[in-house]
Design a protein around this motif. Structure first.
Motif, PDB file in Angstrom:
ATOM      1  N   ALA A  32       0.833  -1.208   0.000  1.00 24.09           N
ATOM      2  CA  ALA A  32       0.000   0.000   0.000  1.00 24.09           C
ATOM      3  C   ALA A  32       0.866   1.255   0.000  1.00 24.09           C
ATOM      4  CB  ALA A  32      -0.923  -0.007   1.218  1.00 24.09           C
ATOM      5  N   ARG A  36       0.851   4.126  -2.765  1.00 28.06           N
ATOM      6  CA  ARG A  36       0.533   5.502  -2.376  1.00 28.06           C
ATOM      7  C   ARG A  36       1.664   6.461  -2.751  1.00 28.06           C
ATOM      8  NH1 ARG A  36       1.343   5.219   2.657  1.00 28.06           N
ATOM      9  NH2 ARG A  36       3.142   6.592   2.642  1.00 28.06           N
ATOM     10  N   ARG A  86      -6.204  -6.539   3.780  1.00 30.20           N
ATOM     11  CA  ARG A  86      -6.441  -5.615   2.666  1.00 30.20           C
ATOM     12  C   ARG A  86      -7.562  -4.629   2.970  1.00 30.20           C
ATOM     13  NH1 ARG A  86      -6.958  -7.319  -3.732  1.00 30.20           N
ATOM     14  NH2 ARG A  86      -7.162  -5.183  -4.539  1.00 30.20           N
ATOM     15  N   GLN A  87      -8.678  -5.120   3.470  1.00 34.26           N
ATOM     16  CA  GLN A  87      -9.825  -4.251   3.702  1.00 34.26           C
ATOM     17  C   GLN A  87      -9.523  -3.165   4.725  1.00 34.26           C
ATOM     18  OE1 GLN A  87     -13.384  -6.287   4.958  1.00 34.26           O
ATOM     19  NE2 GLN A  87     -14.668  -4.465   4.788  1.00 34.26           N
ATOM     20  N   ASP A  90      -6.848  -0.704   3.303  1.00 30.75           N
ATOM     21  CA  ASP A  90      -7.414   0.106   2.226  1.00 30.75           C
ATOM     22  C   ASP A  90      -8.376   1.147   2.797  1.00 30.75           C
ATOM     23  OD1 ASP A  90      -5.957  -1.325   0.420  1.00 30.75           O
ATOM     24  OD2 ASP A  90      -7.668  -2.358  -0.502  1.00 30.75           O
ATOM     25  N   HIS A  93      -6.403   4.025   4.256  1.00 32.19           N
ATOM     26  CA  HIS A  93      -5.888   4.922   3.216  1.00 32.19           C
ATOM     27  C   HIS A  93      -7.013   5.712   2.549  1.00 32.19           C
ATOM     28  CE1 HIS A  93      -1.760   3.787   3.626  1.00 32.19           C
ATOM     29  NE2 HIS A  93      -2.034   2.509   3.463  1.00 32.19           N
ATOM     30  N   GLU A  94      -8.189   5.101   2.464  1.00 29.86           N
ATOM     31  CA  GLU A  94      -9.329   5.818   1.916  1.00 29.86           C
ATOM     32  C   GLU A  94      -9.729   6.982   2.830  1.00 29.86           C
ATOM     33  OE1 GLU A  94     -14.084   4.939   1.194  1.00 29.86           O
ATOM     34  OE2 GLU A  94     -12.649   3.295   0.927  1.00 29.86           O
TER      35      GLU A  94
END
Length: 230
Positions: A32, A36, A86-87, A90, A93-94
């Motif tokens: 990630a 990014r 992952r969830q 993510d 980061h969202e």
């Protein structure tokens, strides 16, 4: 640990599973970060900045490959090991997508620093080889000097920027702690790791509280280096 104790630790399936879980979490974090930073490079105002951020991304990717190879060596599929995280990552980061170049710099320095502190704390309870790999994978990828120079110079030119970036740093802190606590609580193998095992001490609630206090203190130190209030 001695070599014999390391072998004994890995004979404990709970310990091996916890190590794979932890390496999977860190590996996905590196992926990630690579993704990014590659995107952040497009926001860079100068060619020098673009190349510096690109170099950081390359370092993160090399760390990812080392973690991937170690998970495979332990007999697990590295991609399956990364998938459970992952969830959550993510989502983090969202929720913390930077709106400009300077927010991206703060996230690279402060956000990644918070994650690294959390994983180093857990790594202290692991066998020497695993601990050394984790510490190496979390080593500064050139963030510190570059980010501090750019942020402090920008604040000197526009003091109002400091207030906005301080608020951004606090938001990163809150989101990162929420993510760290969720990961520790939701993964049974990691919870078992913190509870102790073969030649490994347990981490009780008071110790966990002190761990998060240390992470908070180091966050405040990073913000101070940037010239920002925490």
């Amino acid at each position: 640990m001695t070599e014999s104790r390391v072998s004994a630790a890995f004979e404990d399936e709970d310990y091996r599973r916890a190590v794979v879980d932890l390496l999977g979490a860190i590996a996905y974090g590196e992926l990630a970060a690579f993704d990014r930073l590659s995107a952040d490079a497009r926001l860079a105002p100068t060619l020098e900045d673009k190349i510096a951020i690109g170099a950081m991304a390359c370092t993160e990717f090399q760390h990812l490959l080392q973690l991937r190879d170690r998970i495979a060596e332990l007999g697990d599929d590295p991609y399956a090991a990364m998938a459970p995280f992952r969830q959550a990552l993510d989502l983090f980061h969202e929720h913390t997508a930077p709106s400009d170049w300077y927010e991206g710099l703060i996230k690279a320095y402060v956000g990644d620093g918070l994650a690294a502190d959390f994983y180093r704390e857990i790594a202290a309870y692991l066998d020497t080889r695993t601990r050394d790999l984790i510490v190496a994978s979390l080593a500064d990828a050139g963030h510190s000097e570059f980010v501090v120079d750019r942020v402090r110079s920008a604040i000197a030119e526009d003091p109002r920027l400091g207030g906005r970036l301080a608020l951004w740093g606090r938001r990163l802190m809150g989101e990162a702690l929420t993510q760290a606590q969720r990961v520790a609580a939701e993964r049974d193998a990691l919870s078992a790791l913190l509870a102790g095992g073969v030649d490994r001490p347990a981490l009780d609630l008071a110790a966990i509280g002190r761990m998060f206090a240390r992470i908070t203190e180091r966050h405040a130190e990073r913000m101070a280096v940037l010239g920002l209030d925490s």
